[in-house]
Scaffold this motif. Sequence first.
Motif, PDB file in Angstrom:
ATOM      1  N   GLY A   1      18.879 -41.777  29.577  1.00 24.77           N
ATOM      2  CA  GLY A   1      19.245 -41.712  28.489  1.00 24.77           C
ATOM      3  C   GLY A   1      20.165 -40.956  28.008  1.00 24.77           C
ATOM      4  N   GLY A   2      20.271 -40.492  26.736  1.00 30.17           N
ATOM      5  CA  GLY A   2      21.289 -39.403  26.334  1.00 30.17           C
ATOM      6  C   GLY A   2      22.736 -40.115  25.950  1.00 30.17           C
ATOM      7  N   TYR A   3      23.568 -39.308  25.703  1.00 22.77           N
ATOM      8  CA  TYR A   3      24.898 -39.777  25.197  1.00 22.77           C
ATOM      9  C   TYR A   3      25.903 -39.410  26.574  1.00 22.77           C
ATOM     10  CZ  TYR A   3      23.419 -40.101  20.350  1.00 22.77           C
ATOM     11  OH  TYR A   3      22.923 -40.453  19.422  1.00 22.77           O
ATOM     12  N   GLY A   4      25.287 -38.777  27.626  1.00 24.14           N
ATOM     13  CA  GLY A   4      26.243 -38.533  28.805  1.00 24.14           C
ATOM     14  C   GLY A   4      27.184 -37.460  28.525  1.00 24.14           C
ATOM     15  N   GLY A   5      27.837 -37.252  29.314  1.00 26.63           N
ATOM     16  CA  GLY A   5      28.692 -35.842  29.378  1.00 26.63           C
ATOM     17  C   GLY A   5      29.947 -36.368  28.672  1.00 26.63           C
ATOM     18  N   GLY A   6      31.204 -35.749  28.795  1.00 25.43           N
ATOM     19  CA  GLY A   6      32.432 -36.133  27.950  1.00 25.43           C
ATOM     20  C   GLY A   6      32.693 -34.785  27.281  1.00 25.43           C
ATOM     21  N   GLY A   7      32.155 -35.164  25.943  1.00 30.99           N
ATOM     22  CA  GLY A   7      32.472 -33.823  24.762  1.00 30.99           C
ATOM     23  C   GLY A   7      33.676 -33.476  24.719  1.00 30.99           C
ATOM     24  N   GLY A   8      33.912 -32.350  24.079  1.00 33.94           N
ATOM     25  CA  GLY A   8      35.052 -31.829  24.033  1.00 33.94           C
ATOM     26  C   GLY A   8      36.169 -32.396  23.348  1.00 33.94           C
ATOM     27  N   GLY A   9      36.978 -33.166  23.561  1.00 38.47           N
ATOM     28  CA  GLY A   9      38.116 -33.555  23.252  1.00 38.47           C
ATOM     29  C   GLY A   9      38.334 -34.327  21.932  1.00 38.47           C
ATOM     30  N   TYR A  10      37.554 -33.908  20.798  1.00 35.67           N
ATOM     31  CA  TYR A  10      37.830 -34.791  19.530  1.00 35.67           C
ATOM     32  C   TYR A  10      38.690 -34.049  18.567  1.00 35.67           C
ATOM     33  CZ  TYR A  10      34.977 -30.632  17.654  1.00 35.67           C
ATOM     34  OH  TYR A  10      34.690 -29.324  17.425  1.00 35.67           O
ATOM     35  N   GLY A  11      39.657 -33.346  19.369  1.00 41.50           N
ATOM     36  CA  GLY A  11      40.900 -32.801  18.492  1.00 41.50           C
ATOM     37  C   GLY A  11      42.067 -33.539  18.590  1.00 41.50           C
ATOM     38  N   GLY A  12      41.975 -34.770  18.659  1.00 46.37           N
ATOM     39  CA  GLY A  12      43.293 -35.642  18.640  1.00 46.37           C
ATOM     40  C   GLY A  12      42.735 -36.781  19.568  1.00 46.37           C
ATOM     41  N   GLY A  13      42.765 -36.887  20.746  1.00 47.63           N
ATOM     42  CA  GLY A  13      42.495 -37.989  21.529  1.00 47.63           C
ATOM     43  C   GLY A  13      41.341 -38.569  21.609  1.00 47.63           C
ATOM     44  N   GLY A  14      40.293 -37.976  21.144  1.00 45.26           N
ATOM     45  CA  GLY A  14      39.022 -38.626  21.156  1.00 45.26           C
ATOM     46  C   GLY A  14      38.325 -38.833  22.519  1.00 45.26           C
ATOM     47  N   GLY A  15      37.195 -38.614  22.729  1.00 46.98           N
ATOM     48  CA  GLY A  15      36.343 -38.627  24.043  1.00 46.98           C
ATOM     49  C   GLY A  15      36.762 -39.624  24.725  1.00 46.98           C
ATOM     50  N   GLY A  16      35.785 -40.599  24.924  1.00 44.21           N
ATOM     51  CA  GLY A  16      36.052 -41.689  25.997  1.00 44.21           C
ATOM     52  C   GLY A  16      36.311 -43.039  25.125  1.00 44.21           C
ATOM     53  N   HIS A  17      36.731 -42.923  23.964  1.00 47.29           N
ATOM     54  CA  HIS A  17      36.753 -44.204  23.223  1.00 47.29           C
ATOM     55  C   HIS A  17      38.226 -44.398  22.742  1.00 47.29           C
ATOM     56  CE1 HIS A  17      36.956 -41.559  19.935  1.00 47.29           C
ATOM     57  NE2 HIS A  17      35.875 -41.126  20.111  1.00 47.29           N
ATOM     58  N   GLY A  18      39.041 -43.345  22.842  1.00 49.65           N
ATOM     59  CA  GLY A  18      40.436 -43.501  22.499  1.00 49.65           C
ATOM     60  C   GLY A  18      40.778 -43.631  20.815  1.00 49.65           C
ATOM     61  N   TYR A  19      39.843 -43.382  20.003  1.00 52.91           N
ATOM     62  CA  TYR A  19      40.152 -43.317  18.637  1.00 52.91           C
ATOM     63  C   TYR A  19      40.492 -41.930  18.474  1.00 52.91           C
ATOM     64  CZ  TYR A  19      38.059 -48.014  17.768  1.00 52.91           C
ATOM     65  OH  TYR A  19      37.848 -49.368  17.957  1.00 52.91           O
ATOM     66  N   THR A  20      41.445 -41.936  17.382  1.00 52.95           N
ATOM     67  CA  THR A  20      42.014 -40.550  16.676  1.00 52.95           C
ATOM     68  C   THR A  20      41.681 -40.187  15.295  1.00 52.95           C
ATOM     69  OG1 THR A  20      44.268 -41.374  16.236  1.00 52.95           O
ATOM     70  CG2 THR A  20      43.653 -40.561  18.465  1.00 52.95           C
ATOM     71  N   ASN A  21      41.937 -39.065  15.001  1.00 47.69           N
ATOM     72  CA  ASN A  21      41.780 -38.634  13.603  1.00 47.69           C
ATOM     73  C   ASN A  21      42.553 -37.633  13.292  1.00 47.69           C
ATOM     74  OD1 ASN A  21      40.993 -37.191  11.179  1.00 47.69           O
ATOM     75  ND2 ASN A  21      39.115 -37.907  11.214  1.00 47.69           N
ATOM     76  N   ASP A  22      43.788 -37.910  12.457  1.00 50.64           N
ATOM     77  CA  ASP A  22      45.068 -37.208  12.097  1.00 50.64           C
ATOM     78  C   ASP A  22      44.462 -36.023  11.057  1.00 50.64           C
ATOM     79  OD1 ASP A  22      46.612 -38.610  13.685  1.00 50.64           O
ATOM     80  OD2 ASP A  22      47.287 -39.681  11.908  1.00 50.64           O
ATOM     81  N   ASP A  23      43.307 -36.028  10.445  1.00 49.88           N
ATOM     82  CA  ASP A  23      42.932 -35.011   9.501  1.00 49.88           C
ATOM     83  C   ASP A  23      41.747 -34.124  10.235  1.00 49.88           C
ATOM     84  OD1 ASP A  23      44.483 -35.941   7.671  1.00 49.88           O
ATOM     85  OD2 ASP A  23      43.139 -37.026   6.723  1.00 49.88           O
ATOM     86  N   ILE A  24      41.668 -34.286  11.576  1.00 52.78           N
ATOM     87  CA  ILE A  24      40.478 -33.579  12.219  1.00 52.78           C
ATOM     88  C   ILE A  24      40.402 -32.051  11.786  1.00 52.78           C
ATOM     89  CG2 ILE A  24      41.673 -32.891  14.380  1.00 52.78           C
ATOM     90  CD1 ILE A  24      38.173 -34.509  14.300  1.00 52.78           C
ATOM     91  N   ALA A  25      41.461 -31.227  11.382  1.00 54.24           N
ATOM     92  CA  ALA A  25      41.154 -29.974  11.126  1.00 54.24           C
ATOM     93  C   ALA A  25      40.540 -29.684   9.772  1.00 54.24           C
ATOM     94  CB  ALA A  25      42.628 -29.419  10.791  1.00 54.24           C
ATOM     95  N   ARG A  26      40.219 -30.827   8.868  1.00 51.08           N
ATOM     96  CA  ARG A  26      39.516 -30.804   7.771  1.00 51.08           C
ATOM     97  C   ARG A  26      38.069 -31.028   7.983  1.00 51.08           C
ATOM     98  NH1 ARG A  26      42.392 -33.900   2.919  1.00 51.08           N
ATOM     99  NH2 ARG A  26      40.711 -35.147   3.651  1.00 51.08           N
ATOM    100  N   VAL A  27      37.589 -31.588   9.200  1.00 54.76           N
ATOM    101  CA  VAL A  27      36.348 -32.073   9.314  1.00 54.76           C
ATOM    102  C   VAL A  27      35.646 -30.983  10.260  1.00 54.76           C
ATOM    103  CG1 VAL A  27      34.898 -33.762  10.394  1.00 54.76           C
ATOM    104  CG2 VAL A  27      37.320 -34.245   9.694  1.00 54.76           C
ATOM    105  N   PRO A  28      34.449 -30.579   9.495  1.00 60.54           N
ATOM    106  CA  PRO A  28      33.685 -29.565  10.213  1.00 60.54           C
ATOM    107  C   PRO A  28      33.481 -30.051  11.623  1.00 60.54           C
ATOM    108  CG  PRO A  28      32.729 -30.129   8.078  1.00 60.54           C
ATOM    109  CD  PRO A  28      33.853 -30.924   8.291  1.00 60.54           C
ATOM    110  N   ALA A  29      33.345 -29.016  12.547  1.00 53.83           N
ATOM    111  CA  ALA A  29      33.351 -29.386  14.021  1.00 53.83           C
ATOM    112  C   ALA A  29      32.140 -30.029  14.431  1.00 53.83           C
ATOM    113  CB  ALA A  29      33.205 -27.864  14.729  1.00 53.83           C
TER     114      ALA A  29
END
Length: 98
Positions: A1-29
């Motif tokens: 179960g669980g969400y697996g590893g990965g984590g980390g890179g939500y500051g632009g490139g997004g984990g394993g899904h390839g989606y990005t968010n240009d306003d990530i600095a405004r989103v609480p961690a």
Amino acid sequence: GGYGGGGGGYGGGGGGHGYTNDDIARVPADIAARVESIMTERFNAKMRRDFDTADRLRDDLKAMGVIVFDKEKTWKLGSGGGGGGGARRSSPAVLWRL
């Protein structure tokens, strides 16, 4: 179960899904990490062709105030989105309540 590893890179490139968010600095961690986790789970469901699960996860994101743009492979926190009604509020605290 669980969400697996990965984590980390939500500051632009997004984990394993390839989606990005240009306003990530405004989103609480903690919010960004939760969105990234759901986005990865949704991506994995789509890869398994489990579109019912992928659609449900997209609806969960929408309920959190997250708008997903599949064609552009981006996401952002919306300004209330769909339902209308209620007072006119654009407080980020309302959008980020989980």
